[in-house]
Enzyme design. Structure first.
Site, PDB file in Angstrom:
ATOM      1  NE  ARG A  95      43.910  40.105  27.969  1.00 17.58           N
ATOM      2  CZ  ARG A  95      43.370  40.984  28.823  1.00 17.58           C
ATOM      3  NH1 ARG A  95      42.056  41.078  28.935  1.00 17.58           N
ATOM      4  NH2 ARG A  95      44.140  41.760  29.558  1.00 17.58           N
ATOM      5  CG  ASP A 244      42.678  39.073  35.681  1.00 17.82           C
ATOM      6  OD1 ASP A 244      42.658  40.112  36.367  1.00 17.82           O
ATOM      7  OD2 ASP A 244      42.100  38.966  34.584  1.00 17.82           O
ATOM      8  CG  ASN A 254      42.590  42.534  39.772  1.00 17.02           C
ATOM      9  OD1 ASN A 254      41.864  41.968  38.963  1.00 17.02           O
ATOM     10  ND2 ASN A 254      42.280  43.734  40.245  1.00 17.02           N
TER      11      ASN A 254
HETATM   12  O1  MRU Z   1      42.715  43.558  31.195  1.00 18.93           O
HETATM   13  P1  MRU Z   1      41.352  43.330  31.770  1.00 18.93           P
HETATM   14  O2  MRU Z   1      40.433  44.495  31.611  1.00 18.93           O
HETATM   15  O3  MRU Z   1      40.742  42.036  31.237  1.00 18.93           O
HETATM   16  O4  MRU Z   1      41.597  43.126  33.307  1.00 18.93           O
HETATM   17  C1  MRU Z   1      40.498  42.812  34.122  1.00 18.93           C
HETATM   18  C2  MRU Z   1      40.809  42.740  35.564  1.00 18.93           C
HETATM   19  O5  MRU Z   1      41.937  42.860  35.980  1.00 18.93           O
HETATM   20  C3  MRU Z   1      39.669  42.411  36.482  1.00 18.93           C
HETATM   21  O6  MRU Z   1      39.830  43.036  37.707  1.00 18.93           O
HETATM   22  C4  MRU Z   1      39.626  40.891  36.691  1.00 18.93           C
HETATM   23  O7  MRU Z   1      39.609  40.223  35.465  1.00 18.93           O
HETATM   24  C5  MRU Z   1      38.465  40.468  37.494  1.00 18.93           C
HETATM   25  S1  MRU Z   1      36.965  40.600  36.635  1.00 18.93           S
HETATM   26  C6  MRU Z   1      35.706  39.993  37.560  1.00 18.93           C
END
Ligand code: MRU
Length: 352
Positions: A95, A244, A254
């Site tokens: 990712r 993120d 995010n």
């Molecule tokens: O695609 P995801 O579910 O991995 O996305 C997660 C998010 O956007 C969260 O808000 C972010 O990773 C923060 S987690 C503490």
């Protein structure tokens, strides 16, 4: 408040153990654990969001390095070290947006590079497990510290809106945004949460609501397009989200939709906070324009959860993240404290 679940965990020793994680694609209907014995299984688990959330991805990848090199414990050290690098590169391609993934993998490979060349492969592999567990433990500690600092921003009786899932399921510990809420509740404050359902994969409806329910914290799920109305009705006292990747000037990537929530919050005079550990900061990027945005499959929108909702042949655009400019963020909450009105200067000062 004890949490009756774990998000991810290494079980056993380095030679024979494996990474276990909750398969989050099954929640909330089923609680299933997945045993990851190879780097390929870990890669697939990250790519398909069985394990997700920036810090959790980092911890999973650190343990993924262990699974990917386990079969080479009896091999010559040169071969082991070569494999370690290729496994780390492979996992890094799972990712693109959450910087915690690259941070954790760099930490694992950097750690290996610093170990004496006289070590056998098995000895190095054993030490790598200690390092991965340190990353895991540090994440748990950072979550608690974020919770403590952030909870001071919440007052008794507040209603907090959050987007996506930045809870225990997204980290090795208590989460980031949700840790703030958990800590406030532990301190005796009554907090109500609005969870945006978070299209297209519904991390808010499926995961945030599940976690809050498990902790007996009142939560109301709303569709993403209801946030404006709920704010206008005066029902939201602040917004707390995770991140993120945060650039040097405080711009924060995010889950897709976060930027829109921040715009709405500014318009309605609702404070907007972003909670994240230092492992989520990418100080090599001057601002958010350099943050890579993951593009995901059309089916997640056109055929979500097995039901076709877009006519076949119609095009779909599916960016998984967006970037909220620092100017819309009232405060960043990290394990070190709170940075109000983040700028390049205040972020740099926070990390000296
Ligand atoms: O695609 P995801 O579910 O991995 O996305 C997660 C998010 O956007 C969260 O808000 C972010 O990773 C923060 S987690 C503490």
């Amino acid at each position: 408040m004890t949490v009756p679940y774990f998000t991810l965990q290494w079980r056993g020793d380095a030679a024979t153990g494996a990474l276990w994680l909750i398969d989050q694609t099954k929640l909330p209907e089923a609680y299933e654990e997945l045993c990851c014995t190879t780097a390929e299984i870990v890669f697939e688990a990250i790519r398909s969001l069985r394990v997700r959330g920036a810090p959790a991805i980092g911890v999973a990848a650190a343990y993924g390095v262990l699974t990917g090199t386990q079969a080479l414990r009896s091999s010559p050290p040169d071969l082991f070290r070569q494999k370690l690098r290729s496994v780390a590169e492979y996992l890094a391609s799972s990712r693109p947006t959450a910087v915690n993934l690259f941070w954790a993998l760099d930490r694992m490979t950097g750690f290996a590079d610093r170990q004496p060349s006289s070590l056998t492969s098995a000895e190095l592999h054993d030490r790598l497990l200690v390092e991965a567990k340190a990353i895991d433990d540090e994440d748990k500690a950072m979550c608690l510290a974020i919770g403590h600092h952030g909870s001071l921003l919440l007052e008794d009786g507040m209603s907090v809106l959050t987007h996506c899932n930045a809870g225990g399921l997204a980290t090795a510990g208590d989460g980031t945004a949700l840790s703030v809420i958990f800590a406030a509740v532990r301190a005796g404050k009554k907090i109500h949460v609005f969870a945006d359902e978070t299209r297209p994969l519904l991390q808010g409806a499926r995961l945030t609501a599940w976690e809050l329910m498990k902790r007996q914290i009142p939560v109301t799920v709303i569709c993403d397009n209801m946030a404006a109305q709920v704010m206008k009705e005066g029902r939201v006292h602040c917004v707390v989200t995770g991140a993120d990747r945060i650039a040097a000037n405080g711009d924060a990537a995010n889950k897709i939709g976060t930027y829109g929530v921040a715009v709405l919050a500014k318009y309605h005079g609702v404070p907007f906070y972003v909670a994240a550990p230092s492992s989520t900061f990418d100080l090599s990027l001057a601002d958010g324009s350099g943050i890579p945005i993951e593009q995901r499959k059309d089916e997640e929108i056109a055929e979500s959860f097995g039901k076709r909702t877009v006519p076949r042949g119609v095009s779909v655009y599916n960016p998984a993240f967006d970037v909220t400019p620092a100017s819309l963020i009232d405060a960043l909450i990290t394990e070190k404290g709170v940075v109000r009105n983040p700028t390049k200067e205040s972020v740099a000062k926070h990390f000296v």
